[in-house]
Design a protein around this motif. Structure first.
Motif, short mmCIF file in Angstrom:
data_model
loop_
_atom_site.label_atom_id
_atom_site.label_comp_id
_atom_site.label_asym_id
_atom_site.label_seq_id
_atom_site.Cartn_x
_atom_site.Cartn_y
_atom_site.Cartn_z
N ASP A 1 -103.59 -14.70 29.76
CA ASP A 1 -103.45 -13.28 30.10
C ASP A 1 -104.64 -12.76 30.90
O ASP A 1 -104.52 -11.77 31.63
CB ASP A 1 -103.30 -12.43 28.84
CG ASP A 1 -101.89 -12.52 28.26
OD1 ASP A 1 -100.99 -13.00 28.97
OD2 ASP A 1 -101.71 -12.12 27.09
N TRP A 2 -105.77 -13.43 30.79
CA TRP A 2 -106.95 -12.97 31.53
C TRP A 2 -106.85 -13.28 33.03
O TRP A 2 -107.71 -12.84 33.81
CB TRP A 2 -108.22 -13.58 30.92
CG TRP A 2 -108.53 -12.89 29.64
CD1 TRP A 2 -108.11 -13.24 28.39
CD2 TRP A 2 -109.24 -11.68 29.49
NE1 TRP A 2 -108.53 -12.33 27.45
CE2 TRP A 2 -109.24 -11.36 28.10
CE3 TRP A 2 -109.91 -10.82 30.37
CZ2 TRP A 2 -109.86 -10.22 27.60
CZ3 TRP A 2 -110.53 -9.70 29.87
CH2 TRP A 2 -110.50 -9.41 28.51
N ALA A 3 -105.82 -14.01 33.40
CA ALA A 3 -105.56 -14.21 34.83
C ALA A 3 -104.75 -13.07 35.42
O ALA A 3 -104.55 -13.00 36.64
CB ALA A 3 -104.81 -15.53 35.04
N ASN A 4 -104.27 -12.15 34.55
CA ASN A 4 -103.54 -10.96 35.01
C ASN A 4 -104.53 -9.79 35.07
O ASN A 4 -105.06 -9.37 34.05
CB ASN A 4 -102.40 -10.62 34.05
CG ASN A 4 -101.42 -11.76 33.91
OD1 ASN A 4 -101.07 -12.43 34.88
ND2 ASN A 4 -100.97 -12.01 32.69
N VAL A 5 -104.76 -9.29 36.25
CA VAL A 5 -105.78 -8.26 36.46
C VAL A 5 -105.10 -6.95 36.85
O VAL A 5 -104.20 -6.94 37.69
CB VAL A 5 -106.78 -8.68 37.56
CG1 VAL A 5 -107.87 -7.63 37.73
CG2 VAL A 5 -107.38 -10.04 37.23
N SER A 6 -105.53 -5.86 36.24
CA SER A 6 -105.00 -4.54 36.55
C SER A 6 -106.17 -3.58 36.75
O SER A 6 -107.05 -3.48 35.89
CB SER A 6 -104.10 -4.04 35.41
OG SER A 6 -103.60 -2.75 35.68
N LYS B 1 -102.37 -4.46 40.81
CA LYS B 1 -102.30 -5.61 39.93
C LYS B 1 -102.19 -6.90 40.73
O LYS B 1 -101.64 -6.92 41.84
CB LYS B 1 -101.09 -5.49 39.00
CG LYS B 1 -101.16 -4.33 38.02
CD LYS B 1 -99.99 -4.36 37.06
CE LYS B 1 -100.13 -3.29 35.98
NZ LYS B 1 -99.05 -3.37 34.98
N PHE B 2 -102.72 -7.97 40.13
CA PHE B 2 -102.52 -9.30 40.72
C PHE B 2 -102.69 -10.34 39.62
O PHE B 2 -103.31 -10.08 38.58
CB PHE B 2 -103.48 -9.56 41.88
CG PHE B 2 -104.94 -9.42 41.55
CD1 PHE B 2 -105.68 -10.49 41.04
CD2 PHE B 2 -105.60 -8.22 41.77
CE1 PHE B 2 -107.02 -10.36 40.74
CE2 PHE B 2 -106.95 -8.08 41.48
CZ PHE B 2 -107.67 -9.15 40.97
N THR B 3 -102.12 -11.51 39.86
CA THR B 3 -102.22 -12.64 38.93
C THR B 3 -102.83 -13.82 39.66
O THR B 3 -102.35 -14.22 40.74
CB THR B 3 -100.84 -13.02 38.37
OG1 THR B 3 -100.30 -11.91 37.64
CG2 THR B 3 -100.94 -14.21 37.44
#
Length: 645
Positions: free
Chosen positions: A86-91, A142-144
């Motif tokens: 989940d830490w690869a999903n940035v908001s 947001k980005f992954t």
């Protein structure tokens, strides 16, 4: 004019950071080594699913065509387990108001892996960056990160440009995974006088003196921060996070008088009472005048008038689940639709109480999930909820009509968060948001044990305060049958049947529940009978598992739980063994646990009482509280042994 002067002054200082991408911390941006990629666990927390190796941010001002506040961030994270993906999903949250806004640019990122013995990197494509709009004022980018797997190191950077030049961005040093290095820098013009507010339980890393003091450079660093973990009985993790916030106190423009930027509560209250979406709504009472007159005509006592109006709003208005301190439209519209936000429901309640001639005013609240309010400076964005305050014959009441099960004068747990601010002309002040009752349970059982070890009897539960509130809501929403099914699951081997509820709708009386209790026995008489005297009602697990705790234990409300069970045992059996009596007290009369077993003839009586007398216990009290619950859990697990003579 003021902003123009500030732009010219900052432009003259050439404050754009030439070293904003300078090396800082233990890692060099863009250079990931084999040691980081080979790392399989974090030695300071081997349970961590990921660890922030470096988090670096910097804020500065840019005086181009218009004055902007620039924030740059770069972050490196090691992914250790799949649960850390989940830490690869940035908001990144962004704010806008009218033509002023925040924008994000210069997004870059790479994921590093070792494949076939070589370091590879996967680039974050710009097409993977997208935007989500949450409201008129709030959105996020947001980005992954690509190609993330166990062992990956991800690294990304971005820039946020803000038109809100007086709002210096806060910085959170701590996160829900461990952090090796967290650093924040800021270049603040000499004309801006900020107050810094440091939160949390961790100290800044030395040295943290100013750097480049000739151009007002500041630096804050924290290292080796543990994960911020959710624990039982806390408000919100943000209240305990190591972070730094900024408040612009003064604007100092050469040749002009210093300008106070934060204002004071008197000014804020005056503006709120005139605001079209707050105080102005309290003055428009014509649409319910006749109804209020009819409601209060049946009572001459002010307190009964208050309770009648409160009950009327409770029953006629539905809370739509939305928070906020401002109305979205006219109160009349909410009144006619019989639905509204917390602000609309409780401002309507306040207006009706005022129309009845009662001394009522709204109170600004920050809910437990929203976080504590810093009392030093009036910042309205720190509040997200409204309740009503009433003074009757010198006695103060706090009312919240959003919950149809709340008795008058009882606040929902979400509102029990420190203090709220009473918005009242010439009498504004802080008011304590304290519970008006306990979480109260009284259990009384009368049971008969036969020679086969079977137990039969009746039990009665009396619930008061917040426990009665929770049960009433559960019964109303799911029905009596489902509540009984849930009760049967909770007490395990014992079976509950023929339940009878009393006072479900009478909010001013304790809630009563009576039922039959039964457990199976052996087909034949047995020599030894083992009884669990708590009948499945005891504490089965200590909620406090950590050896040490930095945060307060916030129960929200005091707790009082009493269980009394009387067992009539077979005549040819004797009490072979039973739990020892216990009386344990917390320091400074902070609470107690009492456990007593007595035998009188062929009746064995067991009494267990838990009293948690304070809503909040601080970190230094935690070891005593933990030990108290160790004793409770251990004692509640002990059995009574009956032996045939």
């Amino acid at each position: 004019m003021r902003t123009t002067i500030v732009i010219l002054l900052i432009a003259g200082l050439c404050l754009r950071l030439s070293d904003s991408h300078a090396q800082s911390g233990p890692y060099k941006y863009g250079k990931v080594g084999e040691a980081e990629l080979m790392m399989r666990s974090y030695d300071k927390d081997t349970s961590a699913a990921a660890v922030i190796l470096s988090d670096y941010g910097v804020s500065y001002f840019s005086a181009g065509g218009s004055l902007s506040l620039i924030f740059e961030r770069r972050t490196r994270i090691k992914i250790l387990k799949k649960s850390g993906y989940d830490w690869a999903n940035v908001s990144v949250p962004l704010y806008q108001q009218g033509s002023r806004k925040e924008t994000m640019s210069a997004v870059k990122g790479y994921t590093y892996n070792i494949e076939n013995g070589k370091i590879t990197k996967s680039k974050l494509e710009q097409s993977a960056v997208f935007e989500e709009q949450y409201s008129e004022n709030r959105r996020s980018k947001k980005f992954t990160m690509p190609n993330v797997k166990e062992g990956s190191v991800i690294e990304y950077s971005y820039t946020v440009t803000s038109d809100f030049i007086y709002n210096l961005r806060e910085w959170g040093f701590q996160n829900t995974i461990p952090t090796v290095w967290s650093e924040y820098r800021a270049r603040i013009p000499q004309y801006f006088d900020y107050k810094t507010l440091q939160h949390g339980y961790h100290k800044l890393h030395e040295p943290n003196d100013k750097y480049d003091t000739n151009i007002n450079g500041y630096r804050w660093v924290m290292v080796d921060l543990p994960a911020l973990r959710a624990e039982k009985y806390i408000t919100t993790l943000g209240d305990y996070q190591a972070k730094i916030e900024f408040e612009l106190q003064m604007l100092r423009v050469p040749g002009k008088n210093d300008e106070v930027m934060t204002g004071d509560w008197k000014q804020v209250v005056d503006e709120l009472l005139q605001d079209e979406r707050f105080g102005s709504q309290l003055n428009r009472k014509g649409f319910f005048k006749d109804g209020i007159a009819a409601l209060v005509s049946t009572h001459s006592e002010p307190e009964k008038q208050m309770a009648t109006i409160y009950s009327h709003v409770q029953k006629s208005m539905n809370w739509n689940g939305k928070y906020g301190i401002y109305t979205t439209g006219a109160l009349r519209k909410a009144f006619e639709s019989k639905s509204g936000s917390a602000a609309e429901v409780n401002l309507l309640l306040t207006a009706m109480l005022q129309e009845a001639g009662l001394d009522a005013a709204p109170v600004l609240v920050s809910t437990r999930e929203h976080g504590r309010v810093y009392k030093g400076t009036p910042l309205l964005n720190k509040f997200n909820y409204v309740i009503a305050h009433v003074t009757v014959d010198g006695k103060e009441f706090l009312l919240d009509a959003t919950d149809p099960m709340l008795p008058a004068g009882m606040l929902p747990v979400r509102s029990l968060n420190g203090e709220g601010y009473l918005v009242k002309s010439k009498a504004a002040r802080w008011v304590e948001l304290k519970p008006s009752g306990l979480y109260q349970k009284y259990y009384n059982g009368n049971l008969v044990v036969n020679a086969q070890g079977q137990i039969k009897g009746e039990a009665k539960e009396v619930s008061g305060g917040y426990r009665a509130l929770y049960i009433r809501k559960e019964i109303t929403e799911e029905g009596e049958q489902k509540y009984t099914e849930k009760l049967n699951k909770e007490i395990g081997t014992y079976k509950v049947s023929t339940p009878s509820f009393k006072n479900i709708s009478d909010l001013s009386s304790p809630l009563e529940l009576q039922y039959k209790v039964e457990s199976t026995g052996s087909p034949h008489p047995v020599d030894v009978i083992y009884l669990n005297p708590m009948l499945g009602q005891g504490e089965k697990e200590n909620p406090f598992k950590m050896e040490q705790r930095a945060y307060p234990v916030d129960f929200a409300v005091p707790i009082s739980e009493t269980l009394i069970c009387r067992f009539t045992i077979p005549e040819n059996y004797e009490l072979e063994d039973s739990p020892q009596n216990v009386l344990m007290k917390l320091p400074n009369n902070g609470g107690s646990f009492t456990y007593i077993v007595e035998k009188n003839g062929n009746v064995v009586e067991v009494m267990s009482r838990i009293d948690i007398v304070k809503p909040i216990y601080y970190a230094e009290e935690y070891p005593y509280l933990k030990e108290l619950y160790n004793q409770i859990v251990a004692k509640h697990a002990e059995k009574i042994v009956l032996k045939r003579k």
